[in-house]
Design an enzyme around this catalytic site. Structure first.
Site, PDB file in Angstrom:
ATOM      1  CG  PHE A  13      -1.861   1.097   1.377  1.00 37.06           C
ATOM      2  CD1 PHE A  13      -2.962   1.206   0.542  1.00 37.06           C
ATOM      3  CD2 PHE A  13      -1.673   2.059   2.357  1.00 37.06           C
ATOM      4  CE1 PHE A  13      -3.864   2.258   0.685  1.00 37.06           C
ATOM      5  CE2 PHE A  13      -2.573   3.120   2.507  1.00 37.06           C
ATOM      6  CZ  PHE A  13      -3.668   3.215   1.663  1.00 37.06           C
ATOM      7  CD  GLU A  29      -1.429   1.073   9.172  1.00 34.21           C
ATOM      8  OE1 GLU A  29      -2.647   1.240   9.277  1.00 34.21           O
ATOM      9  OE2 GLU A  29      -0.894  -0.030   8.989  1.00 34.21           O
TER      10      GLU A  29
END
Lengths: 265, 384
Positions: free
Chosen positions: B125, B368
């Site tokens: 990702f 994240e």
């Protein structure tokens, strides 16, 4: 072909401690697990299903309602159907009453072609229930399987006893007890867990359902009376051998020979 | 409305299944793989075989058909043993295959999900860039339309699972224009390995998760067809925020599992280590540390499961995910730190797992969404 695997829920003996006063297992707070050899028996059944194709694998246990968790685990591992013989009247059963109850449950879920049992359970270690079920049903039994080759009509079993290997075959229906050397049980898969909780469940069998003789079940049907259980106290009896290198090594060899601990040449 | 604090039997079965696997298959090799910085294809495949990828994807798309709570318990249980393998699974699920499941076209789902859900392939990702970390909107990677195709140029950094031997490709977020107010418009593209001009190179010498794969990516005139656009052009930023909300739950699970593993190791050690004539767990100063560790873990677990429950109920959970990630990662730091302290000098040696837990937790306050960005997210959500 219909294979039934008998399953016992047992306390995880790695976690069990013994009450020194009463000589009994302290079961409180100890996780319950599927008896390890029963897991190998289930794996053997699942392998036969994968090999032959048209095979249904059912699991059967006798125990309190919480034994249903262990049967759910068997369903997660891939068993098709699960039955739990569960009734207060079954409580206090010794191996004979247990085997009789399981045999009557097997008659209820008949026709059954092959019964697979773990050789023995880690809590009682008697290795009696499997053979006794076969006697109750009047079918052939083969014990301590290390390899099973099943076909529609018969089963061929190889067992190992130290230096001796035994290969026996029997016509079906038959009962086979399974040891740990036979296979390596698979892990539960997430898909198996999802499917078991979505599509499957544990069916209960009461004493009414399986039409038992009330005199042969539970405590009433159990001729065994346990006088005492205890853990033998093993002290370490050390022996000191003194002397120079030669005396010392000979002393060790003689001691080992006297205790029969050296291989015979 | 009923209130139940007991997990149902299915979730307990998931925990037991993953714990058994992690204890038997991951624990014996975790230290050595970490030491060698080796990503293990065989272990990844094994994790795929028991169904640790695609846990929330429905069965008809190749997944396992479970809920978010199940998935988070699985990540927690792997992280209890090893952060590296937990990273492979958490990134594989939350960042690799989730965007394709939630935003991909049916064709993209059918093309990628089955092999990703089996653990036969992984997907990266690609969001972070060298100069676009917390400020993700500042990414410089661009995609320009050329007929029916798009041409991508730019670079990405710190991309998990993007350069393993079984990586299929990476979802690349790129600027594809600007809106009426002049704000950049982003689009996500699924770029497959082997596309000319695309390279993904493993990044070595990490502090933590050394057996997980991290890559830097370079895109030089990479041509992809319009079929590579994830969902609709211009949806990229929205897709990214939603993916990060869910990803935060899995990072929180990694924090919780790391804390649990470090705490169990510390408790065991404290019960065995004798100083001043008795186990150090009988010294109040040590037993109070362990009591605090146990309390923090319980609080973290209860809150994280609630956030997952909200996600399963299709209720808003962005604020809760940010809180769970922040809290779990910060207690992982505190618990791992005290676990090393309880081990004394031995806690500094690689023979003891707490040394690894101590390093592994450090990423969790950064990846994240840093702790600082999460406080920003939470403060906005509560009306500051």
């Amino acid at each position: 072909m219909h294979i039934v695997v008998t399953i016992k829920q047992v306390p995880d003996t790695n976690e069990v401690r013994i009450d020194k006063k009463t000589g009994t297992l302290i079961r409180e707070g100890v996780p319950a697990i599927m008896n390890p050899e029963d897991k190998h028996a289930l794996e053997a059944a699942l392998c036969i299903r994968e090999e032959l194709g048209d095979v249904k694998v059912t699991v059967l246990s006798m125990g309190p309602p919480q034994a249903g968790n262990t049967l759910m685990e068997a369903l997660c591992l891939g068993a098709d159907e699960a039955f739990l013989a569960c009734d207060k009247a079954f409580a206090g059963a010794d191996t004979l009453a247990t085997a009789y109850t399981l045999a009557m449950a097997l008659k209820k879920i008949a026709p059954v072609d092959l019964v697979l049992c773990g050789s023995q359970a880690i809590d009682g270690d008697t290795a009696q229930v499997g053979p006794q079920i076969a006697e109750c049903l009047g079918i052939p039994q083969i014990t301590y399987a290390e390899r099973i080759k099943a076909s529609e009509k018969s089963v061929e079993v190889e067992s190992g006893f130290g230096a001796v290997r035994r290969r026996v075959s029997a016509d079906l229906p038959a009962l086979v007890t399974v040891g740990k050397a036979i296979n390596r049980p698979r892990y539960k898969t997430m898909k198996g867990i999802a499917a078991a909780f979505r599509d499957k469940g544990v069916q209960l069998l009461t004493s009414q359902d399986i039409k038992v003789n009330p005199g042969r079940i539970g405590l009433t049907g159990s001729p065994t009376s346990v006088k005492k259980t205890f853990v033998p106290e093993l002290g370490r009896a050390g022996r000191i051998i003194d002397g120079g290198p030669e005396t010392l090594s000979l002393g060790i060899i003689h001691t080992l020979e006297a205790e029969n601990l050296l291989p015979k040449s | 409305m009923s209130l139940s604090y007991q997990l149902d039997e299915k979730h307990e079965m998931v925990r037991a299944a993953v714990r058994e696997f992690a204890e038997c298959e991951i624990r014996p090799v975790a230290g050595a793989l970490e030491e060698k910085e080796a990503f293990s294809v065989s272990l990844t495949r094994q994790m795929g075989e028991i169904g640790l990828f695609g846990m929330i994807v429905p069965e008809h798309l190749g997944g396992q058909g479970l809920d978010y709570v199940s998935y988070i318990i699985a990540v927690e249980e792997i992280a209890r043993i090893d952060g590296s393998q937990a990273a492979t699974v958490a990134a594989g699920n939350s960042l690799g295959l989730s965007p394709i499941y939630y935003f991909g076209t049916l064709e993209q789902q059918q093309r990628y999900l089955p092999e990703l859900c089996r653990g036969d392939a992984l997907m990266g990702f690609g969001l972070t860039e060298a100069n676009a970390g917390s400020d993700a909107g500042a990414s410089k990677t661009r995609a320009v339309k050329d007929g029916d195709d798009w041409i991508l140029n730019g670079s990405k950094i710190f991309i998990t699972n993007a350069a393993t031997p079984i990586t299929r490709g990476t979802i690349i977020q790129a600027v594809t224009g600007s809106d009426s107010r002049g704000k950049p418009e982003h689009t996500c593209f699924v770029v497959e390995n082997g596309t000319p001009g695309y390279t993904a190179t493993p990044m070595k010498h990490k502090l933590m998760w050394r057996a997980s794969n991290t890559a830097e990516i370079s895109l030089s005139d990479v041509r992809v067809s319009r079929d590579a656009v994830l969902g609709q052009p211009g949806d990229g930023f929205k897709q990214m925020l939603s993916t990060l909300d869910r990803g935060r739950l899995s990072i929180a699970a990694m924090g919780l599992g790391c804390a649990q593993g470090a705490y169990e190791a510390a408790l065991k050690y404290a019960n065995e280590r004798v100083q001043f004539g008795r186990p150090i767990s009988k010294q109040q100063v040590i037993s109070f540390k362990l009591a605090d560790m146990a309390m923090k873990i319980e609080l973290a677990r209860n809150f994280l499961y609630r956030a997952c429950w909200l996600a399963d109920q299709h209720q808003p959970f962005g604020k809760e995910a940010a809180m769970a990630k922040l809290y779990c990662s910060e207690i992982a730091k505190e618990v791992a730190d005290e676990a090393v302290q309880i081990h004394g000098g031995y806690g500094l040696m690689k023979e003891y797992d707490v040394e690894r837990f101590y390093r592994d937790q450090r990423l969790l306050q950064i990846g994240e969404g840093t702790s600082e960005v999460l406080r920003m997210v939470i403060s906005r959500a509560i009306g500051c």
